[in-house]
Design a protein around this motif. Structure first.
Motif, mmCIF file in Angstrom:
data_model
loop_
_atom_site.group_PDB
_atom_site.id
_atom_site.type_symbol
_atom_site.label_atom_id
_atom_site.label_comp_id
_atom_site.label_asym_id
_atom_site.label_seq_id
_atom_site.Cartn_x
_atom_site.Cartn_y
_atom_site.Cartn_z
ATOM 1 N N PHE A 2 0.804 -1.217 0.000
ATOM 2 C CA PHE A 2 0.000 0.000 0.000
ATOM 3 C C PHE A 2 0.847 1.282 0.000
ATOM 4 O O PHE A 2 0.297 2.373 -0.056
ATOM 5 C CB PHE A 2 -0.919 0.023 1.223
ATOM 6 C CG PHE A 2 -1.968 -1.042 1.207
ATOM 7 C CD1 PHE A 2 -2.828 -1.167 0.136
ATOM 8 C CD2 PHE A 2 -2.101 -1.924 2.263
ATOM 9 C CE1 PHE A 2 -3.804 -2.146 0.116
ATOM 10 C CE2 PHE A 2 -3.072 -2.909 2.256
ATOM 11 C CZ PHE A 2 -3.928 -3.022 1.175
ATOM 12 N N VAL A 3 2.166 1.137 0.077
ATOM 13 C CA VAL A 3 3.045 2.300 0.125
ATOM 14 C C VAL A 3 4.089 2.190 -0.979
ATOM 15 O O VAL A 3 4.740 1.147 -1.134
ATOM 16 C CB VAL A 3 3.747 2.420 1.496
ATOM 17 C CG1 VAL A 3 4.701 3.613 1.506
ATOM 18 C CG2 VAL A 3 2.715 2.563 2.610
ATOM 19 N N LEU A 31 6.839 5.083 -10.187
ATOM 20 C CA LEU A 31 6.774 4.714 -8.781
ATOM 21 C C LEU A 31 7.715 3.554 -8.499
ATOM 22 O O LEU A 31 7.978 2.714 -9.370
ATOM 23 C CB LEU A 31 5.341 4.325 -8.408
ATOM 24 C CG LEU A 31 4.281 5.415 -8.633
ATOM 25 C CD1 LEU A 31 2.888 4.848 -8.428
ATOM 26 C CD2 LEU A 31 4.526 6.609 -7.707
ATOM 27 N N TYR A 32 8.190 3.495 -7.237
ATOM 28 C CA TYR A 32 9.206 2.509 -6.886
ATOM 29 C C TYR A 32 8.890 1.878 -5.525
ATOM 30 O O TYR A 32 8.227 2.485 -4.677
ATOM 31 C CB TYR A 32 10.592 3.167 -6.841
ATOM 32 C CG TYR A 32 10.935 3.883 -8.128
ATOM 33 C CD1 TYR A 32 11.537 3.207 -9.185
ATOM 34 C CD2 TYR A 32 10.611 5.234 -8.295
ATOM 35 C CE1 TYR A 32 11.820 3.865 -10.377
ATOM 36 C CE2 TYR A 32 10.890 5.902 -9.481
ATOM 37 C CZ TYR A 32 11.491 5.212 -10.520
ATOM 38 O OH TYR A 32 11.765 5.845 -11.702
ATOM 39 N N CYS A 33 9.400 0.692 -5.338
ATOM 40 C CA CYS A 33 9.266 0.015 -4.053
ATOM 41 C C CYS A 33 10.191 0.677 -3.033
ATOM 42 O O CYS A 33 11.391 0.842 -3.308
ATOM 43 C CB CYS A 33 9.625 -1.462 -4.202
ATOM 44 S SG CYS A 33 9.775 -2.350 -2.631
ATOM 45 N N PRO A 34 9.709 1.067 -1.877
ATOM 46 C CA PRO A 34 10.570 1.716 -0.878
ATOM 47 C C PRO A 34 11.679 0.805 -0.359
ATOM 48 O O PRO A 34 12.669 1.294 0.182
ATOM 49 C CB PRO A 34 9.595 2.073 0.248
ATOM 50 C CG PRO A 34 8.247 2.049 -0.379
ATOM 51 C CD PRO A 34 8.316 1.000 -1.438
ATOM 52 N N VAL A 40 7.393 -0.184 -9.488
ATOM 53 C CA VAL A 40 6.122 -0.810 -9.152
ATOM 54 C C VAL A 40 5.033 -0.121 -9.956
ATOM 55 O O VAL A 40 5.211 0.994 -10.455
ATOM 56 C CB VAL A 40 5.804 -0.719 -7.638
ATOM 57 C CG1 VAL A 40 6.836 -1.455 -6.823
ATOM 58 C CG2 VAL A 40 5.687 0.743 -7.199
ATOM 59 N N ILE A 41 3.897 -0.788 -10.091
ATOM 60 C CA ILE A 41 2.757 -0.208 -10.783
ATOM 61 C C ILE A 41 1.559 -0.200 -9.843
ATOM 62 O O ILE A 41 1.485 -0.980 -8.897
ATOM 63 C CB ILE A 41 2.418 -0.991 -12.062
ATOM 64 C CG1 ILE A 41 2.145 -2.462 -11.737
ATOM 65 C CG2 ILE A 41 3.508 -0.848 -13.098
ATOM 66 C CD1 ILE A 41 1.638 -3.265 -12.925
ATOM 67 N N LEU A 42 0.645 0.685 -10.145
ATOM 68 C CA LEU A 42 -0.584 0.770 -9.357
ATOM 69 C C LEU A 42 -1.649 -0.097 -10.018
ATOM 70 O O LEU A 42 -1.931 0.040 -11.213
ATOM 71 C CB LEU A 42 -1.059 2.219 -9.282
ATOM 72 C CG LEU A 42 -2.420 2.461 -8.604
ATOM 73 C CD1 LEU A 42 -2.396 1.997 -7.163
ATOM 74 C CD2 LEU A 42 -2.807 3.922 -8.700
ATOM 75 N N LYS A 43 -2.234 -0.993 -9.255
ATOM 76 C CA LYS A 43 -3.290 -1.852 -9.763
ATOM 77 C C LYS A 43 -4.618 -1.409 -9.150
ATOM 78 O O LYS A 43 -4.765 -1.373 -7.922
ATOM 79 C CB LYS A 43 -3.015 -3.311 -9.417
ATOM 80 C CG LYS A 43 -1.825 -3.900 -10.178
ATOM 81 C CD LYS A 43 -1.727 -5.402 -9.962
ATOM 82 C CE LYS A 43 -0.631 -6.003 -10.843
ATOM 83 N NZ LYS A 43 -0.577 -7.490 -10.688
ATOM 84 N N HIS A 51 -3.713 -1.475 -4.995
ATOM 85 C CA HIS A 51 -2.422 -1.704 -4.362
ATOM 86 C C HIS A 51 -1.307 -1.557 -5.385
ATOM 87 O O HIS A 51 -1.552 -1.542 -6.599
ATOM 88 C CB HIS A 51 -2.371 -3.101 -3.730
ATOM 89 C CG HIS A 51 -2.486 -4.215 -4.727
ATOM 90 N ND1 HIS A 51 -3.685 -4.574 -5.294
ATOM 91 C CD2 HIS A 51 -1.547 -5.046 -5.270
ATOM 92 C CE1 HIS A 51 -3.507 -5.576 -6.128
ATOM 93 N NE2 HIS A 51 -2.215 -5.873 -6.148
ATOM 94 N N PHE A 52 -0.089 -1.470 -4.874
ATOM 95 C CA PHE A 52 1.089 -1.422 -5.732
ATOM 96 C C PHE A 52 1.675 -2.825 -5.853
ATOM 97 O O PHE A 52 1.588 -3.635 -4.931
ATOM 98 C CB PHE A 52 2.150 -0.477 -5.151
ATOM 99 C CG PHE A 52 1.688 0.954 -4.994
ATOM 100 C CD1 PHE A 52 1.514 1.770 -6.094
ATOM 101 C CD2 PHE A 52 1.428 1.479 -3.734
ATOM 102 C CE1 PHE A 52 1.089 3.085 -5.956
ATOM 103 C CE2 PHE A 52 0.997 2.783 -3.576
ATOM 104 C CZ PHE A 52 0.831 3.594 -4.689
ATOM 105 N N ALA A 53 2.298 -3.090 -7.012
ATOM 106 C CA ALA A 53 2.945 -4.388 -7.235
ATOM 107 C C ALA A 53 4.202 -4.189 -8.064
ATOM 108 O O ALA A 53 4.275 -3.276 -8.906
ATOM 109 C CB ALA A 53 2.003 -5.346 -7.937
ATOM 110 N N HIS A 54 5.210 -5.024 -7.818
ATOM 111 C CA HIS A 54 6.432 -4.957 -8.605
ATOM 112 C C HIS A 54 6.141 -5.224 -10.075
ATOM 113 O O HIS A 54 5.299 -6.069 -10.414
ATOM 114 C CB HIS A 54 7.454 -5.977 -8.107
ATOM 115 C CG HIS A 54 8.060 -5.607 -6.784
ATOM 116 N ND1 HIS A 54 7.482 -5.923 -5.573
ATOM 117 C CD2 HIS A 54 9.211 -4.926 -6.481
ATOM 118 C CE1 HIS A 54 8.240 -5.464 -4.581
ATOM 119 N NE2 HIS A 54 9.290 -4.858 -5.102
ATOM 120 N N VAL A 55 6.845 -4.498 -10.944
ATOM 121 C CA VAL A 55 6.686 -4.704 -12.386
ATOM 122 C C VAL A 55 7.176 -6.085 -12.775
ATOM 123 O O VAL A 55 6.546 -6.810 -13.533
ATOM 124 C CB VAL A 55 7.448 -3.625 -13.180
ATOM 125 C CG1 VAL A 55 7.389 -3.918 -14.671
ATOM 126 C CG2 VAL A 55 6.879 -2.244 -12.881
#
Length: 370
Positions: A2-3, A31-34, A40-43, A51-55
Protein backbone atom coordinates in the motif's frame (compact mmCIF):
# COMPACT_ATOMS: atom_id res chain seq x y z
CA UNK A 1 1.69 -3.27 -0.92
CA UNK A 2 0.00 0.00 0.00
CA UNK A 3 3.05 2.30 0.12
CA UNK A 4 5.24 3.30 -2.83
CA UNK A 5 7.90 5.94 -3.49
CA UNK A 6 7.84 8.57 -6.25
CA UNK A 7 10.81 10.04 -8.14
CA UNK A 8 11.30 12.64 -5.41
CA UNK A 9 11.61 9.75 -2.91
CA UNK A 10 8.36 10.78 -1.25
CA UNK A 11 6.26 8.03 0.21
CA UNK A 12 2.75 7.61 -1.15
CA UNK A 13 0.29 5.88 1.15
CA UNK A 14 -2.60 4.56 -0.90
CA UNK A 15 -4.85 4.34 2.16
CA UNK A 16 -5.06 8.14 2.23
CA UNK A 17 -6.83 8.14 -1.15
CA UNK A 18 -10.48 7.67 -0.29
CA UNK A 19 -11.84 7.44 -3.85
CA UNK A 20 -10.57 5.16 -6.61
CA UNK A 21 -10.81 7.98 -9.15
CA UNK A 22 -8.35 10.07 -7.11
CA UNK A 23 -5.75 7.33 -7.64
CA UNK A 24 -5.76 7.62 -11.44
CA UNK A 25 -3.10 10.39 -11.63
CA UNK A 26 -0.68 8.06 -9.82
CA UNK A 27 -0.74 5.72 -12.80
CA UNK A 28 1.09 8.39 -14.83
CA UNK A 29 3.95 8.63 -12.32
CA UNK A 30 7.13 6.59 -12.04
CA UNK A 31 6.77 4.71 -8.78
CA UNK A 32 9.21 2.51 -6.89
CA UNK A 33 9.27 0.02 -4.05
CA UNK A 34 10.57 1.72 -0.88
CA UNK A 35 12.52 -1.43 0.01
CA UNK A 36 14.25 -2.64 -3.17
CA UNK A 37 13.68 0.62 -5.13
CA UNK A 38 12.63 -1.26 -8.26
CA UNK A 39 9.65 -0.08 -10.34
CA UNK A 40 6.12 -0.81 -9.15
CA UNK A 41 2.76 -0.21 -10.78
CA UNK A 42 -0.58 0.77 -9.36
CA UNK A 43 -3.29 -1.85 -9.76
CA UNK A 44 -6.89 -0.63 -9.57
CA UNK A 45 -9.37 -3.45 -10.06
CA UNK A 46 -13.09 -3.75 -9.50
CA UNK A 47 -12.81 -6.47 -6.84
CA UNK A 48 -9.41 -6.44 -5.19
CA UNK A 49 -8.27 -3.51 -3.05
CA UNK A 50 -6.10 -1.02 -5.00
CA UNK A 51 -2.42 -1.70 -4.36
CA UNK A 52 1.09 -1.42 -5.73
CA UNK A 53 2.95 -4.39 -7.23
CA UNK A 54 6.43 -4.96 -8.60
CA UNK A 55 6.69 -4.70 -12.39
CA UNK A 56 8.87 -7.80 -12.44
CA UNK A 57 9.57 -10.50 -9.89
CA UNK A 58 11.87 -9.21 -7.19
CA UNK A 59 13.68 -10.91 -4.31
CA UNK A 60 12.22 -8.03 -2.30
CA UNK A 61 9.27 -10.35 -1.78
CA UNK A 62 11.44 -12.56 0.44
CA UNK A 63 11.07 -10.07 3.26
CA UNK A 64 7.80 -8.48 2.17
CA UNK A 65 5.54 -10.89 0.39
CA UNK A 66 3.22 -9.96 -2.45
CA UNK A 67 0.18 -11.99 -3.33
CA UNK A 68 -1.42 -11.16 0.01
CA UNK A 69 -4.95 -12.35 0.63
CA UNK A 70 -7.82 -9.90 0.52
CA UNK A 71 -8.29 -10.45 4.27
CA UNK A 72 -4.67 -9.56 4.99
CA UNK A 73 -4.95 -6.32 3.04
CA UNK A 74 -8.26 -5.45 4.73
CA UNK A 75 -6.73 -6.09 8.14
CA UNK A 76 -3.74 -3.84 7.46
CA UNK A 77 -5.96 -0.95 6.40
CA UNK A 78 -8.31 -1.38 9.35
CA UNK A 79 -5.48 -1.65 11.88
CA UNK A 80 -3.76 1.39 10.38
CA UNK A 81 -7.00 3.38 10.66
CA UNK A 82 -7.42 2.24 14.27
CA UNK A 83 -4.02 3.64 15.23
CA UNK A 84 -4.56 6.82 13.22
CA UNK A 85 -7.41 7.64 15.60
CA UNK A 86 -5.21 7.02 18.65
CA UNK A 87 -2.36 8.95 20.30
CA UNK A 88 0.04 6.64 18.44
CA UNK A 89 1.72 7.60 15.18
CA UNK A 90 1.37 4.69 12.74
CA UNK A 91 3.43 3.92 9.67
CA UNK A 92 2.07 1.47 7.13
CA UNK A 93 4.57 -1.03 5.66
CA UNK A 94 7.69 0.85 6.86
CA UNK A 95 11.12 -0.16 5.62
CA UNK A 96 13.25 -1.04 8.65
CA UNK A 97 16.77 -0.97 7.25
CA UNK A 98 18.45 -2.01 10.50
CA UNK A 99 16.71 -5.39 10.48
CA UNK A 100 16.04 -5.80 6.73
CA UNK A 101 12.32 -6.29 7.30
CA UNK A 102 9.11 -4.55 6.41
CA UNK A 103 6.34 -5.17 8.94
CA UNK A 104 2.70 -4.45 8.31
CA UNK A 105 2.69 -1.59 10.81
CA UNK A 106 5.10 0.40 12.95
CA UNK A 107 3.55 2.48 15.73
CA UNK A 108 5.03 4.79 18.33
CA UNK A 109 4.19 7.41 20.90
CA UNK A 110 6.32 9.49 23.25
CA UNK A 111 7.20 6.47 25.44
CA UNK A 112 7.21 3.30 23.37
CA UNK A 113 7.26 1.84 19.89
CA UNK A 114 6.70 -1.55 18.34
CA UNK A 115 5.93 -3.35 15.10
CA UNK A 116 2.70 -5.17 14.33
CA UNK A 117 2.55 -8.20 12.08
CA UNK A 118 -0.77 -9.54 10.84
CA UNK A 119 -0.76 -13.13 9.62
CA UNK A 120 -3.91 -14.42 7.91
CA UNK A 121 -2.26 -17.56 6.55
CA UNK A 122 0.03 -19.58 8.85
CA UNK A 123 3.79 -19.52 8.45
CA UNK A 124 6.27 -21.95 9.97
CA UNK A 125 7.39 -21.59 13.56
CA UNK A 126 10.95 -21.19 12.28
CA UNK A 127 9.95 -18.25 10.06
CA UNK A 128 8.01 -16.57 12.83
CA UNK A 129 10.83 -16.96 15.34
CA UNK A 130 13.40 -15.67 12.84
CA UNK A 131 11.42 -12.53 12.10
CA UNK A 132 10.69 -11.94 15.79
CA UNK A 133 14.37 -12.43 16.69
CA UNK A 134 15.41 -9.94 13.99
CA UNK A 135 13.04 -7.36 15.45
CA UNK A 136 14.35 -7.95 18.96
CA UNK A 137 17.98 -7.55 17.84
CA UNK A 138 17.10 -4.22 16.22
CA UNK A 139 15.20 -3.10 19.35
CA UNK A 140 11.73 -3.35 17.84
CA UNK A 141 9.28 -5.04 20.21
CA UNK A 142 6.83 -7.01 18.06
CA UNK A 143 3.19 -7.97 18.35
CA UNK A 144 1.55 -10.63 16.21
CA UNK A 145 -2.12 -10.79 15.26
CA UNK A 146 -3.61 -13.76 13.45
CA UNK A 147 -6.76 -15.13 11.89
CA UNK A 148 -9.10 -16.55 14.58
CA UNK A 149 -9.71 -20.32 14.64
CA UNK A 150 -13.19 -21.41 13.55
CA UNK A 151 -13.88 -23.11 16.88
CA UNK A 152 -13.94 -20.01 19.10
CA UNK A 153 -17.15 -19.34 21.00
CA UNK A 154 -17.19 -15.75 22.30
CA UNK A 155 -17.57 -14.89 25.98
CA UNK A 156 -17.11 -18.45 27.23
CA UNK A 157 -14.44 -20.42 29.08
CA UNK A 158 -13.62 -23.31 26.78
CA UNK A 159 -11.04 -25.75 25.46
CA UNK A 160 -8.85 -24.06 22.85
CA UNK A 161 -6.58 -25.99 20.47
CA UNK A 162 -3.41 -24.17 19.42
CA UNK A 163 -1.67 -25.41 16.29
CA UNK A 164 2.15 -25.08 16.24
CA UNK A 165 1.71 -21.73 14.44
CA UNK A 166 -0.71 -20.31 17.02
CA UNK A 167 1.43 -21.66 19.85
CA UNK A 168 4.48 -19.95 18.34
CA UNK A 169 2.55 -16.67 18.19
CA UNK A 170 1.51 -17.07 21.83
CA UNK A 171 5.10 -17.69 22.88
CA UNK A 172 6.50 -14.86 20.70
CA UNK A 173 4.24 -12.08 21.98
CA UNK A 174 5.49 -10.46 25.15
CA UNK A 175 2.03 -10.67 26.67
CA UNK A 176 0.48 -13.74 28.32
CA UNK A 177 -2.55 -13.88 26.06
CA UNK A 178 -3.62 -14.42 22.46
CA UNK A 179 -5.16 -11.85 20.17
CA UNK A 180 -6.94 -12.65 16.91
CA UNK A 181 -8.51 -10.28 14.42
CA UNK A 182 -11.11 -10.99 11.75
CA UNK A 183 -11.29 -8.13 9.23
CA UNK A 184 -14.42 -9.62 7.60
CA UNK A 185 -16.55 -8.86 10.67
CA UNK A 186 -14.17 -6.27 12.17
CA UNK A 187 -13.82 -8.02 15.51
CA UNK A 188 -10.96 -8.91 17.82
CA UNK A 189 -10.87 -12.11 19.83
CA UNK A 190 -8.95 -12.03 23.07
CA UNK A 191 -8.08 -15.18 25.03
CA UNK A 192 -6.77 -14.93 28.58
CA UNK A 193 -5.76 -16.43 30.83
CA UNK A 194 -4.59 -19.60 29.10
CA UNK A 195 -3.93 -22.77 31.10
CA UNK A 196 -2.09 -25.58 29.34
CA UNK A 197 -3.62 -29.05 29.49
CA UNK A 198 -1.70 -31.32 27.12
CA UNK A 199 -0.05 -31.03 23.70
CA UNK A 200 -2.08 -28.44 21.74
CA UNK A 201 -4.97 -28.18 24.19
CA UNK A 202 -5.48 -25.21 26.53
CA UNK A 203 -8.29 -23.77 28.63
CA UNK A 204 -9.02 -20.13 27.94
CA UNK A 205 -11.56 -17.36 28.44
CA UNK A 206 -12.58 -16.11 24.99
CA UNK A 207 -13.84 -12.55 24.62
CA UNK A 208 -15.04 -10.91 21.43
CA UNK A 209 -14.21 -7.22 21.10
CA UNK A 210 -15.82 -5.14 18.32
CA UNK A 211 -13.40 -3.00 16.30
CA UNK A 212 -15.04 0.20 17.54
CA UNK A 213 -14.42 -0.81 21.18
CA UNK A 214 -10.80 -1.87 20.80
CA UNK A 215 -8.18 0.07 22.71
CA UNK A 216 -4.54 0.43 21.70
CA UNK A 217 -1.87 -0.81 22.00
CA UNK A 218 -4.02 -3.97 22.21
CA UNK A 219 -3.67 -3.98 25.96
CA UNK A 220 -6.91 -4.90 27.58
CA UNK A 221 -6.85 -5.81 31.26
CA UNK A 222 -8.43 -9.13 32.09
CA UNK A 223 -11.46 -8.57 34.32
CA UNK A 224 -11.26 -10.25 37.68
CA UNK A 225 -12.53 -13.80 37.36
CA UNK A 226 -15.54 -14.69 39.44
CA UNK A 227 -15.60 -17.77 41.67
CA UNK A 228 -17.94 -19.42 39.15
CA UNK A 229 -15.47 -18.79 36.31
CA UNK A 230 -12.58 -20.20 38.33
CA UNK A 231 -14.71 -23.25 39.08
CA UNK A 232 -15.28 -23.60 35.34
CA UNK A 233 -11.53 -23.70 34.75
CA UNK A 234 -11.17 -26.29 37.52
CA UNK A 235 -13.98 -28.38 36.02
CA UNK A 236 -12.35 -28.51 32.59
CA UNK A 237 -8.93 -29.18 34.10
CA UNK A 238 -10.14 -31.95 36.42
CA UNK A 239 -11.98 -33.60 33.53
CA UNK A 240 -8.85 -33.52 31.37
CA UNK A 241 -6.78 -34.96 34.24
CA UNK A 242 -9.25 -37.83 34.63
CA UNK A 243 -9.16 -38.50 30.89
CA UNK A 244 -5.36 -38.65 31.03
CA UNK A 245 -5.54 -41.35 33.74
CA UNK A 246 -8.12 -43.30 31.74
CA UNK A 247 -5.93 -43.03 28.64
CA UNK A 248 -2.97 -44.44 30.57
CA UNK A 249 -5.01 -47.39 31.86
CA UNK A 250 -6.40 -48.26 28.43
CA UNK A 251 -3.47 -47.72 26.11
CA UNK A 252 -0.10 -47.36 27.84
CA UNK A 253 2.32 -50.27 27.85
CA UNK A 254 6.01 -50.19 28.59
CA UNK A 255 8.64 -49.91 31.28
CA UNK A 256 8.43 -46.22 32.12
CA UNK A 257 4.80 -45.15 32.11
CA UNK A 258 2.33 -43.63 34.49
CA UNK A 259 1.08 -47.14 35.29
CA UNK A 260 4.52 -48.59 36.06
CA UNK A 261 5.26 -45.66 38.36
CA UNK A 262 1.98 -46.30 40.19
CA UNK A 263 2.97 -49.95 40.49
CA UNK A 264 6.36 -49.03 41.94
CA UNK A 265 4.65 -46.95 44.62
CA UNK A 266 1.85 -49.48 45.24
CA UNK A 267 -0.72 -46.93 44.17
CA UNK A 268 -3.78 -47.16 41.92
CA UNK A 269 -3.88 -44.48 39.20
CA UNK A 270 -7.13 -43.02 40.53
CA UNK A 271 -5.48 -42.71 43.96
CA UNK A 272 -2.90 -40.18 42.75
CA UNK A 273 -3.17 -37.17 45.10
CA UNK A 274 -4.59 -33.95 43.69
CA UNK A 275 -1.30 -32.10 44.14
CA UNK A 276 0.22 -34.18 41.32
CA UNK A 277 -0.92 -32.79 37.98
CA UNK A 278 -1.65 -29.18 38.93
CA UNK A 279 -1.44 -26.18 36.56
CA UNK A 280 1.56 -23.88 36.84
CA UNK A 281 2.33 -20.49 35.35
CA UNK A 282 4.94 -21.89 32.94
CA UNK A 283 3.54 -25.40 32.68
CA UNK A 284 3.21 -25.15 28.88
CA UNK A 285 6.96 -25.70 28.42
CA UNK A 286 6.19 -29.40 28.90
CA UNK A 287 3.98 -30.58 26.04
CA UNK A 288 2.79 -33.56 28.08
CA UNK A 289 0.11 -33.31 30.74
CA UNK A 290 1.29 -31.92 34.09
CA UNK A 291 0.23 -35.23 35.66
CA UNK A 292 2.99 -37.01 33.72
CA UNK A 293 5.98 -34.78 34.37
CA UNK A 294 5.03 -33.94 37.97
CA UNK A 295 4.49 -37.62 38.81
CA UNK A 296 7.82 -38.40 37.12
CA UNK A 297 9.51 -35.93 39.49
CA UNK A 298 7.74 -37.25 42.60
CA UNK A 299 8.42 -40.87 41.58
CA UNK A 300 12.10 -40.06 41.05
CA UNK A 301 12.36 -38.46 44.50
CA UNK A 302 10.65 -41.37 46.28
CA UNK A 303 12.60 -44.10 44.47
CA UNK A 304 15.93 -42.30 44.96
CA UNK A 305 15.00 -41.32 48.52
CA UNK A 306 15.56 -37.65 47.77
CA UNK A 307 13.70 -34.73 49.30
CA UNK A 308 11.28 -33.28 46.71
CA UNK A 309 11.26 -29.96 48.60
CA UNK A 310 15.02 -29.45 48.17
CA UNK A 311 16.46 -27.08 45.54
CA UNK A 312 19.43 -29.44 45.19
CA UNK A 313 17.07 -32.25 44.21
CA UNK A 314 15.69 -30.16 41.34
CA UNK A 315 19.22 -29.45 40.15
CA UNK A 316 20.28 -33.10 40.15
CA UNK A 317 16.95 -34.20 38.64
CA UNK A 318 17.27 -31.67 35.80
CA UNK A 319 20.84 -32.74 35.07
CA UNK A 320 20.01 -36.45 35.11
CA UNK A 321 17.12 -36.15 32.65
CA UNK A 322 18.64 -33.43 30.47
CA UNK A 323 15.99 -30.77 31.06
CA UNK A 324 16.18 -27.46 29.27
CA UNK A 325 16.56 -24.25 31.23
CA UNK A 326 12.84 -23.53 30.82
CA UNK A 327 11.89 -27.04 31.97
CA UNK A 328 14.23 -26.78 34.97
CA UNK A 329 12.59 -23.47 35.88
CA UNK A 330 9.13 -25.06 35.71
CA UNK A 331 10.15 -28.02 37.89
CA UNK A 332 11.48 -25.48 40.37
CA UNK A 333 8.05 -23.80 40.29
CA UNK A 334 6.51 -27.15 41.16
CA UNK A 335 8.98 -27.68 44.02
CA UNK A 336 8.03 -24.29 45.45
CA UNK A 337 4.36 -25.23 45.16
CA UNK A 338 4.98 -28.46 47.11
CA UNK A 339 6.76 -26.50 49.83
CA UNK A 340 3.96 -23.95 49.99
CA UNK A 341 1.14 -26.49 50.37
CA UNK A 342 3.25 -28.58 52.79
CA UNK A 343 2.74 -32.05 51.38
CA UNK A 344 5.12 -34.70 52.68
CA UNK A 345 3.45 -37.98 51.81
CA UNK A 346 1.43 -39.53 48.96
CA UNK A 347 -1.48 -39.86 51.37
CA UNK A 348 -1.69 -36.09 51.80
CA UNK A 349 -4.58 -34.45 49.94
CA UNK A 350 -5.14 -30.76 49.30
CA UNK A 351 -8.39 -29.35 50.65
CA UNK A 352 -10.86 -27.92 48.13
CA UNK A 353 -10.12 -24.44 49.45
CA UNK A 354 -6.35 -24.84 49.01
CA UNK A 355 -6.77 -26.29 45.51
CA UNK A 356 -9.15 -23.47 44.54
CA UNK A 357 -6.71 -20.88 45.89
CA UNK A 358 -3.85 -22.33 43.85
CA UNK A 359 -5.97 -22.20 40.70
CA UNK A 360 -7.00 -18.63 41.46
CA UNK A 361 -3.40 -17.48 41.98
CA UNK A 362 -2.23 -19.23 38.82
CA UNK A 363 -4.99 -17.68 36.73
CA UNK A 364 -4.29 -14.21 38.13
CA UNK A 365 -0.60 -14.57 37.27
CA UNK A 366 -1.43 -15.85 33.78
CA UNK A 367 -3.75 -12.91 33.17
CA UNK A 368 -1.21 -10.24 34.08
CA UNK A 369 0.63 -8.22 31.45
CA UNK A 370 4.40 -8.66 31.54
Amino acid sequence: MFVAMNERRELINIVHYRERTSLLPLKEQHLYCPQCERPVILKIGTVIIPHFAHVKHSNCSESFAEGETLEHMQAKIQLYSLFERSPYIPQLEPVLRDCAQRPDLYVKDAEQHYVIEYQWTPISKKQLQKRTTNYIKANYPSFWLTKPPHSLRPNLIQIVRLTPFYRAVYESNERPYLYYYDPRIQSFYYIAPLIHIQNDRYIGHVQKIPYKDQTVPFRRDEPELSSAQIERYIHYYAHARMRRIEQAIRYERGNDTLLTRCHDLKLLPFELPNWIGVPLIDGHVFRQHALDWQFHYVHHCLMAEEDWSSEDTVVTYSARYGLSEAEHHTVEQYRQFLVQVRVNDLRDILSEATYFRHFEMTLVAKGQVN
